[in-house]
Design a protein around this motif. Structure first.
Motif, mmCIF file in Angstrom:
data_model
loop_
_atom_site.group_PDB
_atom_site.id
_atom_site.type_symbol
_atom_site.label_atom_id
_atom_site.label_comp_id
_atom_site.label_asym_id
_atom_site.label_seq_id
_atom_site.Cartn_x
_atom_site.Cartn_y
_atom_site.Cartn_z
ATOM 1 N N GLY A 171 -40.947 -0.799 -47.279
ATOM 2 C CA GLY A 171 -40.134 -1.058 -46.093
ATOM 3 C C GLY A 171 -38.862 -0.233 -46.032
ATOM 4 N N ASN A 172 -38.206 -0.037 -47.178
ATOM 5 C CA ASN A 172 -36.992 0.784 -47.180
ATOM 6 C C ASN A 172 -37.310 2.235 -46.826
ATOM 7 N N HIS A 173 -38.417 2.728 -47.328
ATOM 8 C CA HIS A 173 -38.812 4.107 -47.009
ATOM 9 C C HIS A 173 -39.152 4.244 -45.532
ATOM 10 N N SER A 206 -30.732 10.813 -47.154
ATOM 11 C CA SER A 206 -30.803 12.264 -47.023
ATOM 12 C C SER A 206 -31.920 12.782 -47.912
ATOM 13 N N SER A 207 -32.235 14.059 -47.763
ATOM 14 C CA SER A 207 -33.284 14.648 -48.592
ATOM 15 C C SER A 207 -32.886 14.636 -50.059
ATOM 16 N N HIS A 208 -31.590 14.747 -50.339
ATOM 17 C CA HIS A 208 -31.115 14.750 -51.726
ATOM 18 C C HIS A 208 -31.372 13.407 -52.409
ATOM 19 N N ASP A 209 -31.313 12.324 -51.633
ATOM 20 C CA ASP A 209 -31.564 11.003 -52.210
ATOM 21 C C ASP A 209 -32.956 10.908 -52.816
ATOM 22 N N PRO A 217 -39.666 5.481 -57.596
ATOM 23 C CA PRO A 217 -40.520 5.257 -56.422
ATOM 24 C C PRO A 217 -39.853 4.429 -55.332
ATOM 25 N N ASN A 218 -38.718 3.806 -55.638
ATOM 26 C CA ASN A 218 -38.021 3.024 -54.623
ATOM 27 C C ASN A 218 -37.201 3.935 -53.717
ATOM 28 N N ALA A 219 -36.943 3.471 -52.513
ATOM 29 C CA ALA A 219 -36.165 4.254 -51.549
ATOM 30 C C ALA A 219 -34.966 3.437 -51.089
ATOM 31 N N HIS A 220 -34.321 2.766 -52.029
ATOM 32 C CA HIS A 220 -33.186 1.898 -51.723
ATOM 33 C C HIS A 220 -31.894 2.716 -51.748
ATOM 34 N N PHE A 221 -31.697 3.543 -50.729
ATOM 35 C CA PHE A 221 -30.555 4.435 -50.703
ATOM 36 C C PHE A 221 -29.445 3.951 -49.768
ATOM 37 N N PHE A 222 -29.779 3.050 -48.878
ATOM 38 C CA PHE A 222 -28.805 2.548 -47.907
ATOM 39 C C PHE A 222 -27.958 1.466 -48.566
#
Length: 212
Positions: free
Chosen positions: A34-36, A52-55, A61-66
């Motif tokens: 969901g985060n991705h 961002s792409s750098h994140d 494998p997680n996309a918890h960047f916010f």
């Protein structure tokens, strides 16, 4: 046939609601990306960007960047001044959304759209990741019980929402996301950054394959 289905409400943002900033909530069971998905959608200029792409230059494998993770009430409260002045994409789980709607913070989110991430087929890549996060979903009964929560039928009965969309998780758990991009742009009346979406998605899904 489209992988999105829309019921109860208009597809595009209605101009008469310009005084209410738009919030798209992505609701998903833990492990279903969901985060991705929220990050991909936020490449549209319509919304506050979440990453961002750098994140994505990570083996995680997680996309918890916010800075607001899975619509935690404390995070939303701490950032409400920012969230109240722009269009946002927020993501979280069923119960987290319920608790938000029961709280006083709900008054800040009058113009809502709900993207439901429909749980995947049994034994798919998405299902493997789901059961890694919540082992109980290896049991067919508990899995079917959970799937009921992530349906328009149940959500429309529980929540005072009328703009629902559905995306099956299997659509995002693959390298190619052309269909995801096409349907997202059509259903939400937005324009995504195609090259950025493809770049970060390949990185993310590559990490998912290594994980599962």
């Amino acid at each position: 046939s489209t992988q999105y289905s829309k019921q109860y409400g208009t597809t595009c943002y209605e101009e008469e609601k310009v005084n209410n900033y738009r919030t798209l909530f992505v609701l998903f069971a833990p492990g279903l990306g969901g985060n991705h998905i929220a990050n991909l959608l936020s490449t549209s200029n319509e919304f506050l960007n979440r990453s961002s792409s750098h994140d994505y230059n990570t083996s995680e494998p997680n996309a918890h960047f916010f800075n607001i993770t899975n619509i935690e009430l404390e995070d939303i409260s701490d950032n409400i001044d920012i969230l109240s002045t722009q269009n946002n994409i927020l993501c979280g789980h069923w119960a987290s959304y319920y608790w938000l709607m029961q709280s006083d913070l709900s008054k800040h989110f009058n113009n809502r759209q709900i993207l439901i991430i429909e749980p995947p087929k049994f034994d798919s890549v998405a299902h493997q990741r789901l059961t890694q996060y919540t082992n109980a979903y290896s049991d067919e009964y508990f899995y079917k019980e959970m799937k009921l929560l992530y349906t328009i039928d149940i959500m429309s009965k529980v929540f005072a929402d009328d703009a629902f969309f559905v995306l099956n998780a299997d659509l995002i758990f693959q390298y190619e996301i052309n269909m995801f991009i096409e349907n997202a742009e059509k259903e939400f009346c937005i324009k995504l950054n195609h090259s950025l979406c493809e770049q970060i998605h390949k990185q993310w899904f590559g990490n998912i394959i290594k994980e599962v």
